[in-house]
Every structure is written in C-alpha cells, then in structure tokens.
Design a protein around this motif. Structure first.
Motif, short mmCIF file in Angstrom:
data_model
loop_
_atom_site.label_atom_id
_atom_site.label_comp_id
_atom_site.label_asym_id
_atom_site.label_seq_id
_atom_site.Cartn_x
_atom_site.Cartn_y
_atom_site.Cartn_z
N ALA A 238 19.17 -16.43 -4.73
CA ALA A 238 17.75 -16.21 -4.44
C ALA A 238 17.05 -17.55 -4.49
N VAL A 239 16.07 -17.73 -3.62
CA VAL A 239 15.30 -18.97 -3.63
C VAL A 239 14.41 -19.03 -4.87
N GLY A 240 13.80 -17.90 -5.23
CA GLY A 240 12.94 -17.85 -6.40
C GLY A 240 12.30 -16.49 -6.55
N ILE A 241 11.81 -16.22 -7.74
CA ILE A 241 11.12 -14.96 -8.03
C ILE A 241 9.82 -15.30 -8.73
N GLU A 242 8.69 -14.84 -8.15
CA GLU A 242 7.38 -15.05 -8.75
C GLU A 242 6.67 -13.71 -8.84
N ILE A 243 6.14 -13.42 -10.04
CA ILE A 243 5.45 -12.16 -10.26
C ILE A 243 4.11 -12.47 -10.92
N TYR A 244 3.02 -12.00 -10.29
CA TYR A 244 1.68 -12.24 -10.80
C TYR A 244 0.99 -10.91 -11.08
N TYR A 245 0.19 -10.87 -12.12
CA TYR A 245 -0.66 -9.73 -12.43
C TYR A 245 0.11 -8.43 -12.61
N SER A 246 1.27 -8.51 -13.23
CA SER A 246 2.08 -7.33 -13.52
C SER A 246 2.65 -7.44 -14.91
N THR A 247 2.88 -6.30 -15.54
CA THR A 247 3.55 -6.25 -16.82
C THR A 247 4.97 -5.77 -16.58
N SER B 156 0.80 -1.23 0.00
CA SER B 156 0.00 0.00 0.00
C SER B 156 0.83 1.28 0.00
N ILE B 157 1.92 1.29 -0.77
CA ILE B 157 2.64 2.55 -0.95
C ILE B 157 2.24 3.11 -2.31
N SER B 158 2.66 4.32 -2.61
CA SER B 158 2.30 4.96 -3.86
C SER B 158 2.70 4.08 -5.05
N SER B 159 1.75 3.82 -5.93
CA SER B 159 2.03 2.95 -7.08
C SER B 159 3.01 3.59 -8.06
N SER B 160 3.24 4.89 -7.95
CA SER B 160 4.22 5.54 -8.83
C SER B 160 5.62 5.57 -8.19
N TYR C 109 2.38 -9.63 -5.96
CA TYR C 109 1.00 -10.00 -6.26
C TYR C 109 0.15 -8.76 -6.47
N TYR C 110 -0.56 -8.68 -7.56
CA TYR C 110 -1.51 -7.60 -7.84
C TYR C 110 -0.90 -6.21 -7.65
N SER C 111 0.29 -5.99 -8.10
CA SER C 111 0.96 -4.77 -7.69
C SER C 111 1.23 -3.75 -8.78
N GLY C 112 1.15 -4.10 -10.02
CA GLY C 112 1.53 -3.15 -11.06
C GLY C 112 3.04 -2.99 -11.17
N LEU C 113 3.78 -3.93 -10.65
CA LEU C 113 5.23 -3.89 -10.68
C LEU C 113 5.72 -3.91 -12.12
N SER C 114 6.59 -2.96 -12.47
CA SER C 114 7.09 -2.93 -13.84
C SER C 114 8.60 -3.09 -13.94
N SER C 115 9.34 -2.99 -12.82
CA SER C 115 10.79 -3.18 -12.92
C SER C 115 11.38 -3.70 -11.62
N LEU C 116 12.39 -4.56 -11.79
CA LEU C 116 13.20 -5.08 -10.69
C LEU C 116 14.65 -4.75 -11.00
N PHE C 117 15.39 -4.31 -9.98
CA PHE C 117 16.79 -3.96 -10.18
C PHE C 117 17.62 -4.57 -9.05
N GLY D 10 2.77 -6.36 -2.50
CA GLY D 10 1.41 -6.42 -2.99
C GLY D 10 0.81 -5.03 -3.00
N TYR D 11 0.11 -4.66 -4.04
CA TYR D 11 -0.49 -3.33 -4.18
C TYR D 11 0.51 -2.25 -3.79
N ALA D 12 1.63 -2.25 -4.47
CA ALA D 12 2.69 -1.36 -4.00
C ALA D 12 3.44 -0.71 -5.16
#
Length: 160
Positions: free
Chosen positions: A145-154, A89-93, A130-138, A110-112
């Motif tokens: 890392a054990v694993g990376i899972e991204i759902y509902y994001s472009t 729940s932080i600013s999506s921008s 999850y459900y976050s609108g995540l567009s980049s990882l750096f 989530g939602y972040a």
C-alpha cells in the motif's frame, strides 16, 4: 499400405486439431472479463444487478459507489480495479465489502461506511478516509500500500 498410412495420419491430424480446439476454447474462456471505463453505482438496485448488467470481474477505470446502499454482495466477483475506488454517501451503519478484490488503485472514503472489509486485497494505492465515522478496516492479506490516512474517525479495529 499407403492408403492405410494416410488414413491413420488424417485421423491423427483430426484428433490433434480437435484437442487443440478444445484446449484453446477452454483457455480463452478461463480468462477474466473486463469492463472498460469508469463504473458508477448509486443504488442498492445497481449493486444487486451489477453481475447481470456488467458481467465483469475486472474494471479498467475508476469505480464510484454512493447512495442508499447497505448490501454489497453484488460486488463479490470483482477481483481487480485499475483506477481508484470512491465510496461516498452510503449508509453509515453499512460495512463496505468487496470479498474477492485483490488489487486496486487508491481508495477514497468520505461520509460513508462504518467499516471497509476486503479480505483478499493484496495491493492498493493510497487509502484515505475523511469525515466518515470509519471504525474498522479489514485487509488481512495486504502486502503493498502507498499509505493509509484516516481523519475525523475513531478507529476501533485495523486488521492489515
């Protein structure tokens, strides 16, 4: 002659004690400071005041971040988190940044934030978004890392 010898020995002993005291003090002060227990930050003010209120660069516990937050500079000194990081729940921008973090447990988002940027992160558990609108990882220096899972994001950019 014995008096002169004892005087020299006492001076050498005092010098040795002084040097040992100096090196011990320097060595102890160079250790990182740790916060014991979970840390929860829910506002921009909490983030900005983190260095003054907590004064640690390691967290032995979980780390929760959420609320109306857009600037994460107050977290720049954190190097280690033993538990998980929860970003909600932080600013999506906003781009969630921890510039010095080197190791942590799982990261849940989530939602972040639109992006997660941790340029010094070498080791983490699992990353889940999850459900976050995540567009980049750096994570440019990530080694483990054990694993990376991204759902509902472009995803536009993943740098690991």
């Amino acid at each position: 002659m014995i008096s002169l010898y004892l005087t020299v020995q006492i001076l050498n002993m005092k010098r040795t004690i002084l040097l040992l005291t100096f090196f011990f003090t320097w060595h102890v002060s160079s250790f990182s400071s740790a916060c014991i227990g979970d840390v929860s930050l829910s506002s921009q003010e909490d983030i900005d005041n983190f260095p003054a209120n907590y004064g640690c660069d390691s967290i032995i516990g979980n780390f929760f971040v959420g609320g109306s937050i857009s600037n994460f500079d107050g977290l720049n000194n954190i190097k280690y988190i033993s538990g998980h990081i929860s970003i909600n729940s932080i600013s999506s921008s906003a781009e969630f940044r921890m510039s010095s973090l080197e190791s942590c447990g799982d990261i849940y988002q989530g939602y972040a934030a639109s992006g997660v940027k941790m340029p010094m992160l070498k080791k983490m558990g699992y990353f889940g978004s999850y459900y976050s609108g995540l567009s980049s990882l750096f994570f440019p220096v990530l080694e483990e890392a054990v694993g990376i899972e991204i759902y509902y994001s472009t995803m536009n950019n993943i740098n690991t």
